[in-house]
Design an enzyme around this catalytic site. Sequence first.
Site, mmCIF file in Angstrom:
data_model
loop_
_atom_site.group_PDB
_atom_site.id
_atom_site.type_symbol
_atom_site.label_atom_id
_atom_site.label_comp_id
_atom_site.label_asym_id
_atom_site.label_seq_id
_atom_site.Cartn_x
_atom_site.Cartn_y
_atom_site.Cartn_z
ATOM 1 C CD GLN A 2 38.830 25.966 22.881
ATOM 2 O OE1 GLN A 2 39.990 26.337 22.979
ATOM 3 N NE2 GLN A 2 38.396 24.872 23.498
ATOM 4 C CG PHE A 15 44.969 22.869 20.044
ATOM 5 C CD1 PHE A 15 44.621 21.602 19.600
ATOM 6 C CD2 PHE A 15 45.436 23.788 19.115
ATOM 7 C CE1 PHE A 15 44.757 21.246 18.263
ATOM 8 C CE2 PHE A 15 45.572 23.439 17.775
ATOM 9 C CZ PHE A 15 45.224 22.169 17.347
ATOM 10 C CD GLU A 53 37.504 25.547 28.718
ATOM 11 O OE1 GLU A 53 38.345 24.688 28.407
ATOM 12 O OE2 GLU A 53 36.738 25.423 29.698
ATOM 13 N NE ARG A 77 38.892 17.149 32.627
ATOM 14 C CZ ARG A 77 38.034 16.165 32.347
ATOM 15 N NH1 ARG A 77 38.429 14.904 32.350
ATOM 16 N NH2 ARG A 77 36.788 16.430 32.070
ATOM 17 N NE ARG A 106 43.804 17.136 21.359
ATOM 18 C CZ ARG A 106 43.993 17.051 20.045
ATOM 19 N NH1 ARG A 106 45.018 17.640 19.484
ATOM 20 N NH2 ARG A 106 43.161 16.372 19.298
ATOM 21 C CB THR A 133 35.569 18.031 36.472
ATOM 22 O OG1 THR A 133 36.049 19.365 36.307
ATOM 23 C CG2 THR A 133 36.477 17.072 35.733
ATOM 24 C CB ALA A 154 35.304 18.883 28.957
ATOM 25 C CD GLU A 207 40.123 17.558 26.798
ATOM 26 O OE1 GLU A 207 38.981 17.150 27.087
ATOM 27 O OE2 GLU A 207 40.752 18.364 27.495
HETATM 28 N N1 MTE Z 1 41.446 19.231 17.161
HETATM 29 C C1 MTE Z 1 41.779 20.261 16.356
HETATM 30 N N2 MTE Z 1 42.042 20.013 15.068
HETATM 31 N N3 MTE Z 1 41.864 21.532 16.827
HETATM 32 C C2 MTE Z 1 41.624 21.833 18.156
HETATM 33 O O1 MTE Z 1 41.692 23.000 18.552
HETATM 34 N N4 MTE Z 1 41.035 20.943 20.387
HETATM 35 C C3 MTE Z 1 41.075 19.767 21.254
HETATM 36 C C4 MTE Z 1 40.336 18.592 20.594
HETATM 37 N N5 MTE Z 1 40.798 18.411 19.249
HETATM 38 C C5 MTE Z 1 41.279 20.753 19.034
HETATM 39 C C6 MTE Z 1 41.175 19.455 18.471
HETATM 40 C C7 MTE Z 1 40.489 19.995 22.569
HETATM 41 S S1 MTE Z 1 41.440 20.697 23.769
HETATM 42 C C8 MTE Z 1 39.212 19.608 22.863
HETATM 43 S S2 MTE Z 1 38.573 19.799 24.421
HETATM 44 C C9 MTE Z 1 38.325 19.013 21.852
HETATM 45 O O2 MTE Z 1 38.953 18.904 20.577
HETATM 46 C C10 MTE Z 1 37.078 19.881 21.740
HETATM 47 O O3 MTE Z 1 36.223 19.462 20.756
HETATM 48 P P1 MTE Z 1 35.138 18.287 20.972
HETATM 49 O O4 MTE Z 1 34.564 18.492 22.322
HETATM 50 O O5 MTE Z 1 34.199 18.530 19.879
HETATM 51 O O6 MTE Z 1 35.904 17.011 20.872
HETATM 52 N N1 HPA Z 2 37.439 20.262 30.924
HETATM 53 C C1 HPA Z 2 37.649 21.277 30.075
HETATM 54 N N2 HPA Z 2 37.245 22.496 30.289
HETATM 55 C C2 HPA Z 2 36.583 22.740 31.421
HETATM 56 C C3 HPA Z 2 36.334 21.731 32.342
HETATM 57 C C4 HPA Z 2 36.776 20.419 32.082
HETATM 58 O O1 HPA Z 2 36.590 19.476 32.852
HETATM 59 N N3 HPA Z 2 35.679 22.279 33.358
HETATM 60 C C5 HPA Z 2 35.549 23.589 33.056
HETATM 61 N N4 HPA Z 2 36.085 23.870 31.873
HETATM 62 MO MO1 MOS Z 3 39.961 21.338 25.706
HETATM 63 S S1 MOS Z 3 41.577 21.717 26.918
HETATM 64 O O1 MOS Z 3 38.923 20.981 27.098
HETATM 65 O O2 MOS Z 3 39.546 22.925 25.251
#
Ligand code: MTE
Ligand code: HPA
Ligand code: MOS
Length: 751
Positions: free
Chosen positions: A191, A222, A226, A304, A336, A434, A503, A707
């Site tokens: 990620q 998920f 990261e 957070r 997540r 954050t 995030a 999330e």
């Molecule tokens: N949805 C799917 N299908 N697969 C994933 O790995 N990760 C989640 C969410 N939805 C995830 C998911 C998490 S932890 C985050 S932070 C966000 O997607 C990240 O993507 P976005 O910032 O584009 O929403």
């Molecule tokens: N959310 C998810 N990932 C992060 C954050 C947050 O607020 N800060 C640093 N990594």
């Molecule tokens: Mo989502 S836990 O911020 O990758």
Amino acid sequence: MKNKDSYGHVRGESLFVDDITVMQGTLHGLVFDASIAHGRIKNIDYSKAENLEGVVRIFTHLDIPGENQIGGIIQDEPLFAENEIHFMGQPIAFIVAESLAIAKKAKSLIEIEVANLPIITKAKEAFEKGLFTNAPRTFKKADVNEGFKKADYIFEGEAFTNGQEHLYLETQASYAYPLENGTIKIISSTQGPTAVQKTIANVLGVAMHSVELEVVRLGGGFGGKEDQATAWAAMTAVAVYHLHVPVKLVLERHDDIRMTGKRHPYHTFYKIGLNKDLKIIAFEADYLQNSGAAADLSPAIAERTLFHGTNSYYIENVRMTVHSCKTNLPPNTAFRGFGGPQGMFVIEAAIAKAAQELNIPAYKIQEANLLQEDDEFSYGQIAKNVLIQKVWNSAKTTFNFDKKSKEIDAFNAKNTALKKGISLMPITFGISFTNTPMNHARALVHIYQDGSVGVSTGAVEMGQSVNTKMLQVAAQSFGISSQNVKIETTNTTRVANTSPTAASTGADLNGKAVQLACTNLVDRLQRVAQEVLELENKSSISFYENYVYVNKKKTSLTWHKLVSEAFIRRVSLSENAHYATPEIHFDKKKEKGHPFAYHVYGTAITTVTLDCIRGTYEFDSVEIIHDFGKSMNLGIDIGQVEGALVQGLGWVTMEEIVYDDKGILRSNSLSGYKVPDVFAVPKIIKTIPFVSDGDDLAILKSKAVGEPPFMYAIGGYFALQNAIAAFNPRYNRKLDAPMTPEKTLLALYGE
Ligand code: MTE
Ligand code: HPA
Ligand code: MOS
């Protein structure tokens, strides 16, 4: 528009790291990891393994040209253990062989001698011994002691939430190969491509421009990728550095589950004070976060937890402290919600406890304390465009909460073997990293001379469909059909210095950058159209359905023709844009500021039926009013809500991570670690959008969705608690998630 990837996924055509056609001469890697959780390495004999035919080389910390260090926020985590082992599964060496089978054989031939050291697996034990990965953090608002003095009722207790395995379908993976002049290219399932690039540069002692990171897509992240895709990518890079041939590492499921960190377990002590009209006037919590053996993202996750410690409620006096406790577990990491769910669980547990003691339903306390416009959060941000009361009321009326509650009471009065429970769960989730400096992104947009478009961003596709959203932004900005737009891979040579896709900000940050780049290109193309069409000015020109429009009337000038005219006139058809979220700031010394661009709101109503003979249960319905703002893709967004909800229900009900006292993971396979299957999914999941104005800081006013819905599942836990209490009036709520059927059965017949 459907998720762009859906056809490829269903037909098995989408590429993941393990699908990439390997180059001739590719070698295969396997990690030799610790089988104990804490000890001093006395001796390791690699000779038998090294002498096995087909083993090319075994790399240890001694082979690292730069620094043996992969810690992201705090530099406390070696890539390979040196003298001490700190958790079971900690990498010690990297075996590179001609085949995986040979590497496995070699692994069994390594002889290691260790002196055992004391093992700590529980946060509370580490806390008592003063073992931490980071200093504690405290959020304070007004005076909590004064608040408790004024309270009519005070309740105290403990709450537990356990960890959670990410179980992305694609395990951690990396494929690295040499380019010329010492450059190494790494295709990684991460990620955070820049984080991996930066760490590898440091491990190899080379400049960042010598490390190219490429991400096609992830089979799920998920949060688990990261920060924790780094080690595997770094190992392959070290091997390529020395061997100058391609090296591939794909973790097998058992290795992945054993070696990687999970959601942080929390053990929390809380105290809640209410007055006679059920207003919460004081709330205090000490969160013991089980960090594992290194900090990883624990400091940010801890933060957070504090941001979401009061969930959707206005509380006048608050003191919340989080302690990141160092244990001998694999370093726990993002998952997540990022500590938000752990924080929200505690305030809901405190409310449930108060409700039980006062002999009233919890929703009365929840309802009496919902945030209002201009209320101040514990961290100083003033709540604006607050929707929580509206979504709460909408959920209650749309889904007939009063009627459902009465029906459940009637059902429970008639039945003994089966009991039902109901709950309401409001959520208020802040959008932005954050850590303010992380909230920026870039996009690179090329219009090719045939009118087709290529878009590169820093966003990583992991199933959340961010690529489809980026495509929508570009297609809409140019007024062209989506087939004309291609979203490129995420590559650090095209888009540099990216924040991880995390995030829930991926679509907002990268989408805004795409939009800016497209707007600049549109401006240039309007000038060209003005010339071609011989108009006085360009303000009447727009692009729509692959044609140029003037005063909203279609002309004969097509997008393709316009683009080729621009090219002939030597107009640049490429644009790079940068977006940084305005308005946000946070002062970590004062622990006050305005960290979030906006908040996402929603309310879920959950009903459950409990089999009081077996301790098994089924969720009958989860009905949700969710604030999408102005959704730009409701199909994708509802998919995110449903996926997050079910993932959350797994966390609070059936997914039970078990480490024994020796720090060995017992729930190390999917036979022992139960995740929701199709039968565990609620019989009804209804998600109704609460259509609001959205927010200017959300891409096309479509609020972030990744999330927040995870936390609706916390309602499932409390619905189940209510069903248990309906059967067993002596039940003293333990507030210890997950509520597995085994624990449920004990609760039905215990005190
Ligand atoms: N949805 C799917 N299908 N697969 C994933 O790995 N990760 C989640 C969410 N939805 C995830 C998911 C998490 S932890 C985050 S932070 C966000 O997607 C990240 O993507 P976005 O910032 O584009 O929403
Ligand atoms: N959310 C998810 N990932 C992060 C954050 C947050 O607020 N800060 C640093 N990594
Ligand atoms: Mo989502 S836990 O911020 O990758």
